[in-house]
Design a protein around this motif. Structure first.
Motif, PDB file in Angstrom:
ATOM      1  N   LEU A 288       0.821  -1.210   0.000  1.00 52.59           N
ATOM      2  CA  LEU A 288       0.000   0.000   0.000  1.00 52.59           C
ATOM      3  C   LEU A 288       0.859   1.266   0.000  1.00 52.59           C
ATOM      4  CD1 LEU A 288      -3.011  -0.854   2.356  1.00 52.59           C
ATOM      5  CD2 LEU A 288      -2.773  -1.170  -0.108  1.00 52.59           C
ATOM      6  N   SER A 289       2.027   1.198   0.616  1.00 55.09           N
ATOM      7  CA  SER A 289       2.933   2.361   0.546  1.00 55.09           C
ATOM      8  C   SER A 289       3.362   2.609  -0.894  1.00 55.09           C
ATOM      9  CB  SER A 289       4.162   2.128   1.432  1.00 55.09           C
ATOM     10  OG  SER A 289       3.801   2.079   2.796  1.00 55.09           O
ATOM     11  N   ALA A 290       3.649   1.543  -1.627  1.00 56.77           N
ATOM     12  CA  ALA A 290       4.057   1.690  -3.027  1.00 56.77           C
ATOM     13  C   ALA A 290       2.916   2.222  -3.888  1.00 56.77           C
ATOM     14  CB  ALA A 290       4.545   0.349  -3.569  1.00 56.77           C
ATOM     15  N   ALA A 291       1.697   1.786  -3.604  1.00 55.32           N
ATOM     16  CA  ALA A 291       0.550   2.175  -4.432  1.00 55.32           C
ATOM     17  C   ALA A 291      -0.040   3.520  -4.023  1.00 55.32           C
ATOM     18  CB  ALA A 291      -0.535   1.101  -4.356  1.00 55.32           C
ATOM     19  N   PHE A 292      -0.179   3.738  -2.709  1.00 51.82           N
ATOM     20  CA  PHE A 292      -0.870   4.928  -2.213  1.00 51.82           C
ATOM     21  C   PHE A 292       0.040   5.916  -1.482  1.00 51.82           C
ATOM     22  CE2 PHE A 292      -4.694   1.882  -1.373  1.00 51.82           C
ATOM     23  CZ  PHE A 292      -4.937   1.802  -2.742  1.00 51.82           C
ATOM     24  N   GLY A 293       1.175   5.419  -0.970  1.00 54.03           N
ATOM     25  CA  GLY A 293       2.045   6.260  -0.163  1.00 54.03           C
ATOM     26  C   GLY A 293       1.854   6.078   1.322  1.00 54.03           C
ATOM     27  N   SER A 294       0.880   5.258   1.724  1.00 55.44           N
ATOM     28  CA  SER A 294       0.614   4.982   3.131  1.00 55.44           C
ATOM     29  C   SER A 294       0.184   3.535   3.261  1.00 55.44           C
ATOM     30  CB  SER A 294      -0.488   5.903   3.677  1.00 55.44           C
ATOM     31  OG  SER A 294      -0.854   5.529   4.989  1.00 55.44           O
ATOM     32  N   GLY A 295       0.788   2.826   4.230  1.00 51.31           N
ATOM     33  CA  GLY A 295       0.527   1.392   4.350  1.00 51.31           C
ATOM     34  C   GLY A 295      -0.469   1.027   5.408  1.00 51.31           C
ATOM     35  N   ALA A 296      -1.550   1.785   5.542  1.00 49.02           N
ATOM     36  CA  ALA A 296      -2.525   1.530   6.596  1.00 49.02           C
ATOM     37  C   ALA A 296      -3.940   1.495   6.025  1.00 49.02           C
ATOM     38  CB  ALA A 296      -2.430   2.605   7.680  1.00 49.02           C
ATOM     39  N   MET A 297      -4.876   1.070   6.851  1.00 54.67           N
ATOM     40  CA  MET A 297      -6.293   1.027   6.492  1.00 54.67           C
ATOM     41  C   MET A 297      -6.753   2.414   6.054  1.00 54.67           C
ATOM     42  SD  MET A 297      -9.209  -0.567   8.952  1.00 54.67           S
ATOM     43  CE  MET A 297     -10.953  -0.577   8.580  1.00 54.67           C
ATOM     44  N   THR A 298      -7.386   2.494   4.901  1.00 55.09           N
ATOM     45  CA  THR A 298      -7.719   3.805   4.341  1.00 55.09           C
ATOM     46  C   THR A 298      -8.953   4.434   4.970  1.00 55.09           C
ATOM     47  OG1 THR A 298      -9.085   2.822   2.591  1.00 55.09           O
ATOM     48  CG2 THR A 298      -6.738   3.161   2.101  1.00 55.09           C
ATOM     49  N   ASN A 299      -9.889   3.629   5.431  1.00 51.88           N
ATOM     50  CA  ASN A 299     -11.159   4.145   5.949  1.00 51.88           C
ATOM     51  C   ASN A 299     -11.356   3.769   7.402  1.00 51.88           C
ATOM     52  OD1 ASN A 299     -11.401   4.292   3.006  1.00 51.88           O
ATOM     53  ND2 ASN A 299     -13.536   4.819   3.386  1.00 51.88           N
ATOM     54  N   SER A 300     -12.297   4.432   8.046  1.00 47.43           N
ATOM     55  CA  SER A 300     -12.614   4.101   9.430  1.00 47.43           C
ATOM     56  C   SER A 300     -13.731   3.065   9.476  1.00 47.43           C
ATOM     57  CB  SER A 300     -13.058   5.359  10.182  1.00 47.43           C
ATOM     58  OG  SER A 300     -14.319   5.800   9.705  1.00 47.43           O
ATOM     59  N   LEU A 301     -13.829   2.382  10.601  1.00 53.77           N
ATOM     60  CA  LEU A 301     -14.897   1.399  10.771  1.00 53.77           C
ATOM     61  C   LEU A 301     -16.262   2.070  10.832  1.00 53.77           C
ATOM     62  CD1 LEU A 301     -13.176  -0.963  13.368  1.00 53.77           C
ATOM     63  CD2 LEU A 301     -13.575  -1.422  10.935  1.00 53.77           C
ATOM     64  N   GLU A 302     -16.284   3.356  11.188  1.00 52.23           N
ATOM     65  CA  GLU A 302     -17.555   4.074  11.288  1.00 52.23           C
ATOM     66  C   GLU A 302     -18.310   4.107   9.965  1.00 52.23           C
ATOM     67  OE1 GLU A 302     -16.966   7.971  12.816  1.00 52.23           O
ATOM     68  OE2 GLU A 302     -16.287   7.290  14.790  1.00 52.23           O
ATOM     69  N   ASP A 303     -17.571   4.181   8.844  1.00 52.29           N
ATOM     70  CA  ASP A 303     -18.280   4.307   7.570  1.00 52.29           C
ATOM     71  C   ASP A 303     -18.426   2.979   6.838  1.00 52.29           C
ATOM     72  OD1 ASP A 303     -15.547   5.873   5.721  1.00 52.29           O
ATOM     73  OD2 ASP A 303     -15.985   3.771   6.010  1.00 52.29           O
ATOM     74  N   LEU A 304     -18.154   1.874   7.539  1.00 52.76           N
ATOM     75  CA  LEU A 304     -18.321   0.548   6.931  1.00 52.76           C
ATOM     76  C   LEU A 304     -19.740   0.358   6.402  1.00 52.76           C
ATOM     77  CD1 LEU A 304     -17.048  -2.810   8.367  1.00 52.76           C
ATOM     78  CD2 LEU A 304     -19.458  -2.572   7.815  1.00 52.76           C
ATOM     79  N   ALA A 305     -20.720   0.783   7.164  1.00 58.66           N
ATOM     80  CA  ALA A 305     -22.120   0.583   6.779  1.00 58.66           C
ATOM     81  C   ALA A 305     -22.529   1.417   5.569  1.00 58.66           C
ATOM     82  CB  ALA A 305     -23.039   0.912   7.954  1.00 58.66           C
ATOM     83  N   GLU A 306     -21.682   2.380   5.173  1.00 56.51           N
ATOM     84  CA  GLU A 306     -21.996   3.186   4.005  1.00 56.51           C
ATOM     85  C   GLU A 306     -21.588   2.520   2.701  1.00 56.51           C
ATOM     86  OE1 GLU A 306     -21.310   7.448   4.286  1.00 56.51           O
ATOM     87  OE2 GLU A 306     -20.781   7.208   6.403  1.00 56.51           O
ATOM     88  N   ALA A 307     -20.936   1.368   2.796  1.00 51.41           N
ATOM     89  CA  ALA A 307     -20.549   0.641   1.585  1.00 51.41           C
ATOM     90  C   ALA A 307     -21.767  -0.025   0.961  1.00 51.41           C
ATOM     91  CB  ALA A 307     -19.495  -0.406   1.921  1.00 51.41           C
TER      92      ALA A 307
END
Length: 825
Positions: A288-307
């Motif tokens: 993810l660091s190579a692709a996005f520049g940051s190697g962590a989860m992109t979203n919070s669990l709070e917005d999971l239900a918005e998927a």
């Protein structure tokens, strides 16, 4: 409208209702475990109703006591159906329904079976919500009422649940949830609710131990630390600082991990510091660091239900991250979210899925590229997002053209129609999210797998918006935080490269010493260096390599070759048993600090109970050692350490104890006015533009052959954890799952003449393990599944130590084995 709840008519109606309920309720208040917490008792007393009466009969039923977690006495059930609703609407398990009529009705599982073996996940939510004594937690029976409560962060997986500990006389007598602002709300898993028995276990280390001949004997802290510093000096003076390796811990706090890596770099003088992220999500950081520049989860669990759509892959979420599974199930059962599950095994989450893909083990790049191929060929790509926010698209596009659904079927076994269905569903959604775990990362191509996931998300524009993103689920409660604060061999805190001269000078100024410029060894490289005699000493904090390393027998032999081994832990683990010095540390609930969960949320945890005897915090131990080695590391407390972390770590720049409160803050949080970041890459990626990476399918390093015709894959059980040092010392968990097993497909078992429960032997090119057979169609033909929690059936004696080239993670998920019936002992 005026509503009166205390009018004479309302009060009389309430009284009659309570009398009716009490008429059918057994008169067991004096001995009922619910005690003064019983809401029925409280209401009856408030209405002036006697708790016993000769007019009351009550319907007595047999007590169901068949599992170590939940005690059911349905004689006391008042028919409120809260347990049924909680199981359906919050937990999403739908394990119980209200059946029967009138006074004979009660909450039952399908066919009135036991909870164990039904759809029940034994999470205890129904028990926590039961207003009477019909459902009671068994481990807390006869322990009395708590005299105080304390909130801590759960010590198990990376969800970061808040636990409310019920404490009596400095002993934990129960665990609850539903703390305001918590990640988990009212929900917990079985480990979180019933798995803290290890805290007060008699096996806890209570004094330092040193080796005298073949035995470890107790000594004073003064003597132990003197031996430690003398041994470390002896090694570094003779062989240099790089002859020493240090393992930090995903169970330690952020502050402690920061101090551990600072001690390693500034005091010892080496970058040889790593921790167990190497064995779970190092490909996530790399990919993810190579692709996005940051190697962590992109979203919070709070917005999971918005998927609108969630793609789950490489994660047995119900068993490994049950609270996140509950969130997903609730979203799906509400009708707002559609689910795609891709997993070689028939996992429990599949029953909630609209599309289920069953790829062969080790073929993730092929089916992910295949989904991308379908998206491109059917014109479902987000062309605007690709043009404005990404780079290197054309080269990547050419690389996925060969991965037609027909070719993907040959490689993975996935039917073309299913692959197309999944691709269309994911790409057509307004907001689609990917959640994955170690089924993606623990491969010799783990980083390629992560890059393929990132490619698919960018192709469809599912990044930087609510309900989207690429979301790795972390395995331990502070594996994210340990990475953040620099417990890795190639980066300082905040993922700042040790090779960057400017960054290094900044840390040299802050720490007052010259720092090494070359990246250090990873944990797997340390083990190999020890085996070859190049690494002479190791200081291991809260890790158990004898159980968790691949080819575990080789790892144990390597540790035995060290000239000097120090282990710091709360128990005498398998690794500690071979150490020269063992230092007793505190459990997480006995100290203050912060933990960073899987969604980048930094949370405070308080000291809830005192540590046993002479056990000390990892921070105090490390600082004392540093002082004895003439490098003072003096802090007034954990908050002062966090201040230093914030001053040197841009993503933690605005994080302080005074700001964390109960809700915590998500990094990046660059300054004291920033409220934290729920969603990464909103307008641009951390690296500027997202980068597409061409990745090709490469088969696993070790495939079945005539001698070893099966594929072994490893993972976790829902009621045990990691190397078992904590969960196996929690009575309820250990009673429910006291031993390991190997899961075989019934067709394979029949061809081998193996029946359910038979003793069997599994052999690989590295070793042999004896266990028992469990037959299940969850595993595909030709595959065997084992957990790695049990020393008696140590699956990692079989696993392949071959590494992913970038993430340096071993291939835990695929190795070739032979399965044979074993002679009964």
């Amino acid at each position: 409208m005026d509503i009166r709840t205390d009018s004479p008519r309302a009060l009389e109606a309430r009284r009659r209702t309570l009398e009716l309920i009490l008429t059918n309720h057994p008169e067991t208040c004096v001995i009922c475990e619910k005690g003064n917490a019983c809401q029925l008792r409280d209401l009856a007393s408030g209405m002036g109703l006697a708790l016993s009466s000769e007019k009351r009969v009550g319907t007595l039923r047999g007590i169901v006591d068949a599992n170590p977690f939940i005690h059911r006495d349905l004689s006391k059930c008042i028919g409120c159906q809260i347990c049924v609703r909680a199981c359906r609407e919050i937990q999403g398990a739908e394990a119980v329904e209200f059946t029967g009529i009138s006074t004979g009705s009660s909450p039952l599982t399908a066919n009135d079976s036991e909870l164990a073996g039904s759809a029940c996940e034994l999470c205890g939510l129904c028990v926590a919500m039961c207003p009477v004594g019909a459902l009671i937690e068994k481990p807390s029976k006869h322990t009395g009422t708590e005299d105080r409560r304390a909130t801590v962060i759960c010590p198990y997986c990376g969800v970061g649940c808040t636990l409310e500990l019920r404490i009596r006389e400095d002993r934990i007598v129960g665990v609850g949830a539903d703390v305001s602002g918590s990640v988990n709300g009212p929900s917990l898993c079985a480990k979180g609710r019933y798995g803290l028995g290890y805290v007060g276990h008699p096996d806890r280390l209570t004094a330092p131990l040193v080796r005298e001949g073949d035995e470890l004997v107790e000594t004073s802290w003064e003597d132990a630390l003197k031996r430690f510093t003398e041994g470390l000096r002896r090694i570094t003076e003779k062989h240099g600082a790089d002859a020493v390796g240090v393992l930090a811990s995903a169970k330690a706090t952020n502050e402690e991990n920061y101090l551990i890596q600072k001690f390693t770099r500034a005091c010892i003088g080496t970058n040889n510091v790593d921790h167990c992220a190497r064995l779970c999500h190092s490909p996530t950081v790399a990919g993810l660091s190579a692709a996005f520049g940051s190697g962590a989860m992109t979203n919070s669990l709070e917005d999971l239900a918005e998927a609108d759509v969630i793609l789950l892959t490489g994660t047995n979420t119900i068993e490994n991250h049950p609270v996140i599974a509950q969130m997903i199930k609730t979203a799906v059962l509400s009708g707002g979210t559609r689910l795609i599950v891709s997993d070689p095994r028939d996992i429990s989450m599949a029953r909630y899925a609209e599309v289920t893909l069953s790829p062969r083990l080790g073929t993730d790049v092929a089916w992910l590229n295949g989904m991308a191929n379908v998206v491109l060929s059917e014109g479902l790509a987000d062309e605007r997002f690709i043009k404005e926010r990404t780079e290197d698209f054309d080269e990547w596009r050419a690389s996925v053209e060969p991965y037609t659904p027909e070719l993907v079927r040959k490689i993975t076994g996935i039917k073309p129609a299913d692959l197309k269905w999944a691709a269309r569903l994911y790409a057509s959604a307004s907001a689609a999210a990917i959640y994955y775990a170690m089924g993606i990362t623990q491969h010799s191509t783990g980083t390629d797998n992560v890059k393929a996931v990132a490619n698919l998300a960018m192709l469809t524009g599912n990044i930087g918006r609510p309900g989207t993103g690429v979301n790795p689920l972390r395995g331990q409660n502070n594996v994210q935080g340990a990475c953040d604060v620099g417990a890795l061999p190639n980066v300082f805190p905040g993922y700042q490269q040790v090779t960057d001269k400017k960054v290094r000078k900044e840390f040299e100024k802050a720490w007052g010493v010259k720092l090494p410029a070359a990246p250090g060894l990873t944990v797997t490289e340390m083990i190999e260096a020890a085996a070859k005699g190049k690494l002479k000493a190791m200081y291991i904090i809260g890790e158990n390599p004898v159980m968790t390393e691949p080819d575990a027998s080789h790892a144990e032999a390597a540790l035995c070759k060290l000239d000097f081994l120090v282990i710091q832990d709360i128990f005498l683990t398998e690794s500690a048993a071979i150490a020269d010095i063992v230092l007793p540390s505190m459990a997480s609930v006995e100290k203050e600090g912060t933990f960073t969960n899987t969604e980048r949320l930094v949370q405070r945890s308080r000291a809830a109970v005192p540590a046993p005897s002479q056990a000390r915090s990892d921070a105090d131990i490390v600082c004392d050692i540093a002082g004895l080695m003439k490098y003072p590391m003096n802090y007034s407390g954990p908050s002062a350490v966090m201040e230093e972390i914030s001053s040197l770590t841009p993503s933690y720049g605005g994080i302080s104890y005074s700001r964390l409160g109960r809700r915590g803050l998500r990094w990046p949080c660059p300054d004291s006015k920033h409220r934290g970041t729920k969603i990464l890459h909103l307008k641009e990626f951390t690296r500027g533009k997202g980068k597409f990476h061409p990745v090709e399918y490469i088969q696993p390093a070790e495939m079945p052959d005539e001698e070893y015709p099966f594929i072994l894959t490893t993972g976790r059980m829902p009621y045990q954890f990691h190397a078992g040092s904590m969960s196996r010392r929690s009575a309820a968990l250990d009673e429910y799952t006291p031993e390991g097993w190997a899961e075989l497909n019934p067709s394979d078992a029949k061809s081998l003449g193996i029946k359910e429960g038979d003793p069997i032997e599994l052999s690989s090119r590295r070793g042999t393990v004896r266990t028992t057979a469990r037959l299940s169609r969850r595993s595909p033909r030709g595959a065997v599944f084992m957990s790695f929690h049990f020393a008696e059936q140590a699956a990692n004696k079989l696993t392949n130590p071959v590494l992913d080239k970038e993430g340096k993670i071993p291939e835990f998920k695929v190795c070739a084995v032979r399965v044979e019936p074993a002679v009964p002992e």
